[in-house]
Design an enzyme around this catalytic site. Structure first.
Site, PDB file in Angstrom:
ATOM      1  CG  ASP A   1      -0.359  -0.115   2.513  1.00 18.81           C
ATOM      2  OD1 ASP A   1       0.886  -0.190   2.578  1.00 18.81           O
ATOM      3  OD2 ASP A   1      -1.090  -0.122   3.520  1.00 18.81           O
TER       4      ASP A   1
ATOM      5  CE  LYS B   1       3.245  -6.018   3.830  1.00 19.66           C
ATOM      6  NZ  LYS B   1       2.826  -4.847   4.648  1.00 19.66           N
TER       7      LYS B   1
ATOM      8  CD  GLU C   1       0.449  -1.553   7.965  1.00 18.71           C
ATOM      9  OE1 GLU C   1       0.058  -0.732   8.823  1.00 18.71           O
ATOM     10  OE2 GLU C   1       0.995  -1.215   6.896  1.00 18.71           O
TER      11      GLU C   1
ATOM     12  CD  GLU D   1       7.800  -0.182   7.711  1.00 17.79           C
ATOM     13  OE1 GLU D   1       6.830  -0.895   7.377  1.00 17.79           O
ATOM     14  OE2 GLU D   1       7.990   0.962   7.259  1.00 17.79           O
TER      15      GLU D   1
HETATM   16  O1  KIV Z   1       3.561  -1.116   1.615  1.00 18.48           O
HETATM   17  C1  KIV Z   1       4.754  -1.440   1.682  1.00 18.48           C
HETATM   18  O2  KIV Z   1       5.561  -1.114   0.802  1.00 18.48           O
HETATM   19  C2  KIV Z   1       5.188  -2.230   2.820  1.00 18.48           C
HETATM   20  C3  KIV Z   1       6.660  -2.422   2.985  1.00 18.48           C
HETATM   21  C4  KIV Z   1       7.259  -1.215   3.582  1.00 18.48           C
HETATM   22  C5  KIV Z   1       6.983  -3.647   3.752  1.00 18.48           C
HETATM   23  O3  KIV Z   1       4.402  -2.655   3.600  1.00 18.48           O
END
Ligand code: KIV
Length: 289
Positions: free
Chosen positions: A69, A138, A140, A207
């Site tokens: 994102d 993915k 968070e 991160e």
């Molecule tokens: O959105 C993204 O690019 C990410 C990376 C920083 C791992 O989540």
């Protein structure tokens, strides 16, 4: 040479061609990533948001492409990752999927499509998988998104976790400084990492956290841990493509290594083109019909 021996030779060479092809396109799966961790082979991951870039990354041999994102920042020019929509992520992911033969493609579930409502989380994840052909999503967060993670996994969709600095929560943090420096936050991160592994995530992104904490989590977990500013002792690394190629200029955290200065190169090429057009140097005799 008899017809029979020609047939045999053709058959044998066809067999080797097929084997070579199979070798070349051996897809990276979550199982392959798990094997890589067991063998101590480091995993290389980068972001991509479009067909042309994803094709180059895949040809170069990248293991995981993240349709992040971060497209909200580097593709759409927003200050944060919050505004990007599910439709926009689906568009980016579809373009990447059409380019890729080998890499595992993971797509970020955007802000507001999974937090707090596991039914909506599943609907969002299913749309990504169905409409793009990507391989995983993915998300968070830790314990607070466990129910959503569980529901998505129950539909057979692989999930990658993301802890530490989670940009979708930037307004809660208030700043992009290193996370989990204090004992309490570090302990919560370790607990969340275990929760995500036990729930069934196939991998985890960490991160911007201290290197020692990255090492501890990677050592304790069986699933691959991919770091971005989490030190060298994790199972792999990820960077935002536009940052590592030097297309973006304004973002310079300590963990970012720039492998190119594409901003300057592209700008120089465009300036040369403008000059050629204005001075009638382009097109020349060979560049016309
Ligand atoms: O959105 C993204 O690019 C990410 C990376 C920083 C791992 O989540």
């Amino acid at each position: 040479m008899t017809v029979f021996s020609v047939l045999i030779i053709n058959f044998v060479s066809l067999k080797y061609d097929i084997m070579a092809l199979h070798e070349i396109v051996r897809r990276v799966t979550t199982h392959v990533l798990h094997e890589m961790k067991l063998k101590g082979e480091k995993i290389a991951m980068l972001t991509a948001y479009d067909y042309s870039m994803a094709r180059i990354l895949d040809e170069a041999g990248i293991d995981i492409i993240l349709v992040g994102d971060s497209a909200s920042n580097v593709m759409a020019g927003h200050d944060t990752t919050l505004p990007i929509t599910l439709e926009q992520m689906i568009n980016h992911a579809g373009s990447v999927v059409r380019a890729v033969k080998r890499a595992l493609i993971v797509v970020d579930l955007p802000f507001g499509t999974y937090q707090g409502n596991s039914k909506e989380a599943l609907t969002s994840a299913i749309r990504i998988m169905k409409e793009t052909g990507a391989h995983a999503v993915k998300m968070e967060g830790g314990q607070e998104i466990q129910e959503s993670v569980m529901r998505i996994l129950s539909a057979g969709i692989p999930v990658m976790g993301h802890l530490g600095l989670t940009p979708q929560s930037i307004h809660k943090f208030g700043t992009y400084v290193v996370r989990a420096r204090d004992e309490k936050e570090a302990q919560k991160l370790v607990e969340d990492a275990h929760i995500l592994e036990e729930t069934g995530c196939f991998g985890l992104v960490l991160e911007k956290i201290p290197a020692s904490l990255g090492q501890k989590v990677a050592k304790e977990l069986k699933i691959p841990v991919i770091g971005i500013g989490a030190g060298p002792d994790v199972d792999g690394q990820v960077l935002v493509l536009h940052d590592m190629l030097g297309i973006t200029q304004e973002f310079s955290p300590r963990f970012l290594r720039r492998y190119h200065n594409l901003h300057a190169e592209i700008k120089g090429a465009v300036q040369n083109y403008i000059q050629d057009v204005r001075t009638l140097q382009f097109p020349d005799e060979k560049e016309q019909y």
